[in-house]
Design a protein around this motif. Structure first.
Motif, short mmCIF file in Angstrom:
data_model
loop_
_atom_site.label_atom_id
_atom_site.label_comp_id
_atom_site.label_asym_id
_atom_site.label_seq_id
_atom_site.Cartn_x
_atom_site.Cartn_y
_atom_site.Cartn_z
N UNK A 50 0.83 -1.19 0.00
CA UNK A 50 0.00 0.00 0.00
C UNK A 50 0.87 1.25 0.00
N UNK A 51 0.45 2.24 -0.79
CA UNK A 51 1.15 3.53 -0.80
C UNK A 51 0.76 4.30 0.46
N UNK A 52 1.75 4.90 1.11
CA UNK A 52 1.50 5.69 2.31
C UNK A 52 1.20 7.14 1.92
N UNK A 53 0.10 7.66 2.43
CA UNK A 53 -0.27 9.05 2.13
C UNK A 53 0.56 9.99 2.99
N UNK A 54 0.70 11.20 2.52
CA UNK A 54 1.44 12.26 3.24
C UNK A 54 2.89 11.87 3.52
N UNK A 55 3.51 11.17 2.58
CA UNK A 55 4.92 10.82 2.68
C UNK A 55 5.60 11.20 1.37
N UNK A 56 6.91 11.03 1.34
CA UNK A 56 7.69 11.30 0.13
C UNK A 56 7.66 10.06 -0.77
N UNK A 57 6.46 9.70 -1.24
CA UNK A 57 6.26 8.58 -2.17
C UNK A 57 6.73 7.24 -1.57
N UNK A 58 6.43 7.00 -0.32
CA UNK A 58 6.78 5.73 0.32
C UNK A 58 5.64 4.73 0.19
N UNK A 59 6.02 3.48 0.18
CA UNK A 59 5.08 2.36 0.16
C UNK A 59 5.37 1.49 1.36
N UNK A 60 4.37 0.72 1.79
CA UNK A 60 4.60 -0.22 2.87
C UNK A 60 4.20 -1.62 2.42
N UNK A 61 5.09 -2.55 2.71
CA UNK A 61 4.81 -3.96 2.49
C UNK A 61 4.26 -4.46 3.81
N UNK A 62 3.08 -5.10 3.73
CA UNK A 62 2.33 -5.44 4.93
C UNK A 62 2.31 -6.95 5.12
N UNK A 63 2.73 -7.39 6.29
CA UNK A 63 2.81 -8.83 6.57
C UNK A 63 2.18 -9.10 7.92
N UNK A 64 1.34 -10.13 7.96
CA UNK A 64 0.81 -10.60 9.24
C UNK A 64 1.19 -12.07 9.38
N UNK A 65 1.77 -12.40 10.52
CA UNK A 65 2.15 -13.78 10.81
C UNK A 65 1.66 -14.08 12.22
N UNK A 66 0.59 -14.87 12.30
CA UNK A 66 -0.01 -15.13 13.60
C UNK A 66 -0.55 -13.83 14.17
N UNK A 67 -0.20 -13.51 15.40
CA UNK A 67 -0.63 -12.26 16.03
C UNK A 67 0.32 -11.11 15.78
N UNK A 68 1.38 -11.35 15.03
CA UNK A 68 2.38 -10.31 14.77
C UNK A 68 2.11 -9.62 13.44
#
Length: 115
Positions: A50-68
Motif C-alpha cells: 500500500x502507498x503511504x499518504x502524506x509521505x515522500x512517495x513511500x510504500x509499505x509492504x504489509x505482513x501478518x504472521x499469527x498475532x504479529x
C-alpha cells in the motif's frame, strides 16, 4: 516483474536484513512469500502492498504472521526497482512517524548516492 533491493548504509550495513535476522524462521518465510508477491504480481492487493499518504512517495509492504504484524517501508526507483529501507513490528494502528521519517531519510541518501 519488479526487482527488489535492500538499502545499505554508507558503512555497508543492511537494516532490513538485520531486522529479518531477528525473526523466527516461520515469520521470515512469510515475509519472503509476501516479497515474492510484490515482486511478481502486476497488481498486488492492498492487504500486502500500500502507498503511504502524506509521505515522500513511500510504500509499505504489509505482513501478518499469527498475532504479529510486520511492515517494511520502501520506495520505487527507475520504474520497477523497489528499495527496501526499514522493517519493524507494528504495535499501533498507525505507522510510526519515526519509521516514516527514517525511510524518507534513507530514500534521500540512496538517491543522492545513486545519481
Amino acid at each position: 516483474m519488479r526487482k527488489i533491493v535492500f538499502y545499505k548504509t554508507l558503512k555497508g550495513n543492511n537494516p532490513v536484513r538485520t531486522f529479518l535476522n531477528t525473526l523466527s524462521d516461520k515469520q521470515a518465510k512469510k515475509i519472503a512469500w509476501v516479497l515474492r508477491l510484490v515482486r511478481d504480481l502486476n497488481f498486488v492487493p492492498k492487504e500486502y502492498f500500500k502507498k503511504l499518504v502524506n509521505t515522500d512517495d513511500l510504500w509499505e509492504i504489509r505482513i501478518q504472521s499469527g498475532n504479529n504484524i510486520f511492515r517494511i517501508l520502501c520506495f520505487f526507483e527507475k520504474g520497477n526497482l523497489i528499495v527496501l529501507t526499514n522493517g519493524f513490528v507494528k504495535k499501533t494502528q498507525k505507522t510510526s512517524n519515526r519509521e516514516i521519517k527514517l525511510a524518507e531519510k534513507r530514500k534521500r541518501e540512496y538517491l543522492t548516492r545513486n545519481k
